[in-house]
Design a protein around this motif. Structure first.
Motif, mmCIF file in Angstrom:
data_model
loop_
_atom_site.group_PDB
_atom_site.id
_atom_site.type_symbol
_atom_site.label_atom_id
_atom_site.label_comp_id
_atom_site.label_asym_id
_atom_site.label_seq_id
_atom_site.Cartn_x
_atom_site.Cartn_y
_atom_site.Cartn_z
ATOM 1 N N ARG B 282 -12.095 -45.899 -23.383
ATOM 2 C CA ARG B 282 -11.229 -44.642 -23.071
ATOM 3 C C ARG B 282 -11.916 -43.707 -23.174
ATOM 4 N N LEU B 296 -17.644 -49.035 -19.652
ATOM 5 C CA LEU B 296 -16.367 -49.097 -18.727
ATOM 6 C C LEU B 296 -15.738 -48.046 -19.175
ATOM 7 N N LEU B 297 -15.608 -47.192 -18.928
ATOM 8 C CA LEU B 297 -14.725 -45.926 -19.165
ATOM 9 C C LEU B 297 -13.287 -46.400 -18.090
ATOM 10 N N VAL B 298 -12.040 -45.662 -19.384
ATOM 11 C CA VAL B 298 -10.703 -46.353 -18.067
ATOM 12 C C VAL B 298 -9.381 -45.172 -19.047
ATOM 13 N N PRO B 299 -10.016 -44.590 -18.307
ATOM 14 C CA PRO B 299 -8.103 -43.198 -18.682
ATOM 15 C C PRO B 299 -7.350 -42.859 -18.200
ATOM 16 N N ASP B 300 -6.969 -44.234 -17.468
ATOM 17 C CA ASP B 300 -5.711 -44.569 -17.266
ATOM 18 C C ASP B 300 -4.627 -45.210 -18.475
ATOM 19 N N ALA B 301 -3.306 -44.249 -18.271
ATOM 20 C CA ALA B 301 -2.227 -44.585 -19.410
ATOM 21 C C ALA B 301 -1.672 -46.087 -19.401
ATOM 22 N N ASP B 302 -2.100 -46.854 -18.204
ATOM 23 C CA ASP B 302 -1.350 -48.198 -18.131
ATOM 24 C C ASP B 302 -2.485 -49.382 -18.832
ATOM 25 N N PRO B 303 -2.245 -50.083 -19.353
ATOM 26 C CA PRO B 303 -2.911 -50.514 -20.311
ATOM 27 C C PRO B 303 -2.323 -52.352 -19.969
ATOM 28 N N VAL B 304 -1.928 -52.307 -18.938
ATOM 29 C CA VAL B 304 -2.174 -53.666 -17.442
ATOM 30 C C VAL B 304 -4.015 -53.671 -16.808
ATOM 31 N N VAL B 305 -4.294 -51.917 -17.091
ATOM 32 C CA VAL B 305 -6.128 -51.636 -16.090
ATOM 33 C C VAL B 305 -6.492 -51.825 -17.017
ATOM 34 N N ALA B 307 -6.118 -54.045 -19.396
ATOM 35 C CA ALA B 307 -5.851 -55.975 -19.661
ATOM 36 C C ALA B 307 -7.175 -55.687 -18.547
ATOM 37 N N GLU B 308 -6.451 -55.699 -16.917
ATOM 38 C CA GLU B 308 -7.429 -56.465 -16.091
ATOM 39 C C GLU B 308 -9.133 -56.175 -16.791
ATOM 40 N N LEU B 309 -9.487 -54.860 -16.648
ATOM 41 C CA LEU B 309 -11.125 -54.648 -17.630
ATOM 42 C C LEU B 309 -11.666 -55.664 -18.196
#
Lengths: 174, 355
Positions: B282, B296-305, B307-309
């Protein structure tokens, strides 16, 4: 091959496409757990020490523990007064903070609702009154008429409140 | 001769600041500089030449390097120390993360933040171990802060060439790893949740290892309960690992997943790069600055995203290899030869300002 720059978009698309396989997933709560802190503030405001936390880890700890717990029992009346005084302060301070928080919420709502053409004036403590003719004397404590527009920034009139502590008004919304 | 004393609020065997003070001391000695290292609280199991703070008696021309990462027990003693003061800000985690689980630590962190204004005012020069930390320090009035990134001691964990030592890629039964204190702001709870989702939809044999010392038993119990709920039997929580054991965890990992929401630096990212483990993180605090383009930086508050990463990294070997290559490149920016001159510059700044 997916590049690192494309990976996030691909993952988002895949998440969208496979959403039904994941079932219902609540979003991540970001930031410190302020909701949990707020929920427990009242509980923390009242000290509740338990005698079972009093112990000794020395070699002859058992009699020392017994002695310490005995002393606490003997001093119960004194400690009860201390706890009562401290709890009173904690709860009143907490209540005051909550009142302030509500006022800030009201301010923020007022600011959000205000259009550029009608700026909100945050006045010093003042009782919101219906529009008053300046020549007609001090304002009454009647509720504000939201349609009457923003309040003036006139200084507070202490006489407007029965105990001399005027209510604070925020943009006529409170 | 330049003399630099280091003062820490606390020193312990697994403490990153204590480790860094040791690395600093090695550099000072190599440069022919003198000085001693002191701390207010010294862990009894610490095997390092750190003396009690009360024994610190700097001369007026000496530099005292204050490592600030928590509240000082006796701030006035620190502020009135003779010598030129160099404040090195390692960041203090906002207290709000700890009030629920560890109130004592929360109070300590609040104290650390409250003391910053006085510390900045008393310092002859300021330094921070990330630009993010320097930015926080600026809010307390610091100007011209020198950024001295944390010195990673790669030899400590025995990391080799990451591209060569990277494990053979698994596409099933992958091992996800996170290393960091078991603490609410590190968000191990979200790591468990995202991993649980990935495991359920993509890879029922996947396992997750969380490594770190707990800030309190209550939080660890919460994590265990979450693990039982989202990924029963697939999550291991480990504390007190030796350096060899920690290195083994990195070597065995396929993905390093960091969802921490507050990082003043985040050394485990560099450790993952060192061991050739691709990173998902994050972008919080100093993480974008440390990771660069190598994670891979992931700012999303969606844990599914998230998981897909994980799934993407597990299935796309060239993507993983590219991240490993970039991670190896990224380590150069944090090599001692790149950072040591900044450390020297920070000390010189304290000498110059006070002269």
């Amino acid at each position: 091959m997916t590049t690192p720059e494309d990976a996030l978009d691909r993952a988002r698309a895949a998440a969208h496409a496979r959403r039904d396989r994941y079932g219902e997933v609540s979003p991540t709560r970001l930031g410190p757990p302020y909701d949990r802190i707020r929920a427990r503030l009242s509980e923390w405001a009242v000290p509740d020490p338990t005698g079972y936390e009093i112990r000794s880890v020395r070699r002859v700890g058992a009699p020392i523990t017994w002695l310490k717990r005995g002393l606490v029992r003997l001093l119960y009346q004194f400690h009860a007064q201390l706890i009562a005084d401290q709890s009173r302060f904690n709860l009143l301070a907490l209540n005051y903070v909550r009142t302030l928080e509500e006022r800030i919420d009201a301010l923020e709502r007022a600011l959000a609702d205000a259009t550029p053409a009608t700026p909100v004036v945050v006045a010093t403590p003042v009782v919101v009154a219906a529009p008053v003719d300046a020549a007609a004397g001090p304002p009454s404590s009647a509720p504000a008429d939201p349609a009457a527009g923003p309040p003036s920034s006139a200084p507070a009139d202490p006489a407007a409140h029965p105990d001399g502590a005027p209510e604070t008004s925020v943009g006529g919304l409170r | 001769m330049t003399v630099v004393h280091q003062l820490l609020s606390g020193a312990g065997p697994h403490d990153a600041i204590t480790t860094e003070a040791g690395v600093f001391r090695a550099h000072f000695t190599a440069w022919g500089w003198g000085g001693e290292d002191h701390a207010y609280r010294i862990h009894p199991r610490l095997d390092a030449p750190i003396q009690p703070a009360a024994a610190l008696t700097p001369a007026p021309d000496d530099v005292v390097l204050l490592h600030h990462s928590a509240g000082w027990p006796r701030l006035d003693d620190v502020l009135t120390l003779p010598g030129r003061k160099l404040l090195l800000y390692h960041n203090v985690t906002p207290a709000a993360w700890f009030w629920v689980d560890v109130p004592g630590l929360a109070a300590h962190c609040q104290l650390g933040r409250d003391q910053l204004t006085a510390l900045v005012a008393a310092a002859d020069a300021t330094a921070a171990d990330s630009a993010f930390n320097a930015g926080e320090l600026a809010a307390y009035g610091a100007a011209n802060t020198v950024v001295v990134h944390l010195l990673l001691d790669r030899a400590r964990l025995g990391a080799g060439d990451p591209v060569v030592t990277g494990t053979a890629r698994r596409t099933a039964g992958i091992r996800v790893l996170f290393v960091g204190r078991l603490s609410p702001h590190k968000r191990q709870d979200e790591v468990i949740r995202a991993f649980g989702l990935y495991r359920r939809v993509h890879d029922p044999a996947a396992v997750l290892t969380l490594v770190g010392d707990p800030i309190g038993e209550r939080y660890v119990e919460e994590l265990r309960a979450l693990a039982d709920r989202y990924a029963p039997g697939a999550v291991t929580i480990e504390s007190g690992l030796s350096e060899a054991e920690l290195a083994a965890r990195y070597r065995g990992a396929d993905v390093f997943l960091c969802l921490s929401e507050h990082e003043g630096f985040c050394i485990p990212l560099l450790e993952a790069f060192s061991f050739g483990v691709p990173v998902i993180a994050r972008p919080a605090g100093a993480i974008p600055e440390v990771a660069g383009d190598a994670a891979l930086l992931v700012p999303d508050a969606d844990p599914v995203v998230v998981a897909e990463l994980i799934a993407l990294l597990a299935e796309d070997a060239p993507l993983a290899q590219e991240l490993i290559r970039r991670g190896s490149e990224r380590l150069r920016a944090f090599a001692p030869e790149a950072i040591a001159p900044r450390l020297a510059a920070a000390v010189r700044a304290a000498e110059r300002v006070a002269a």
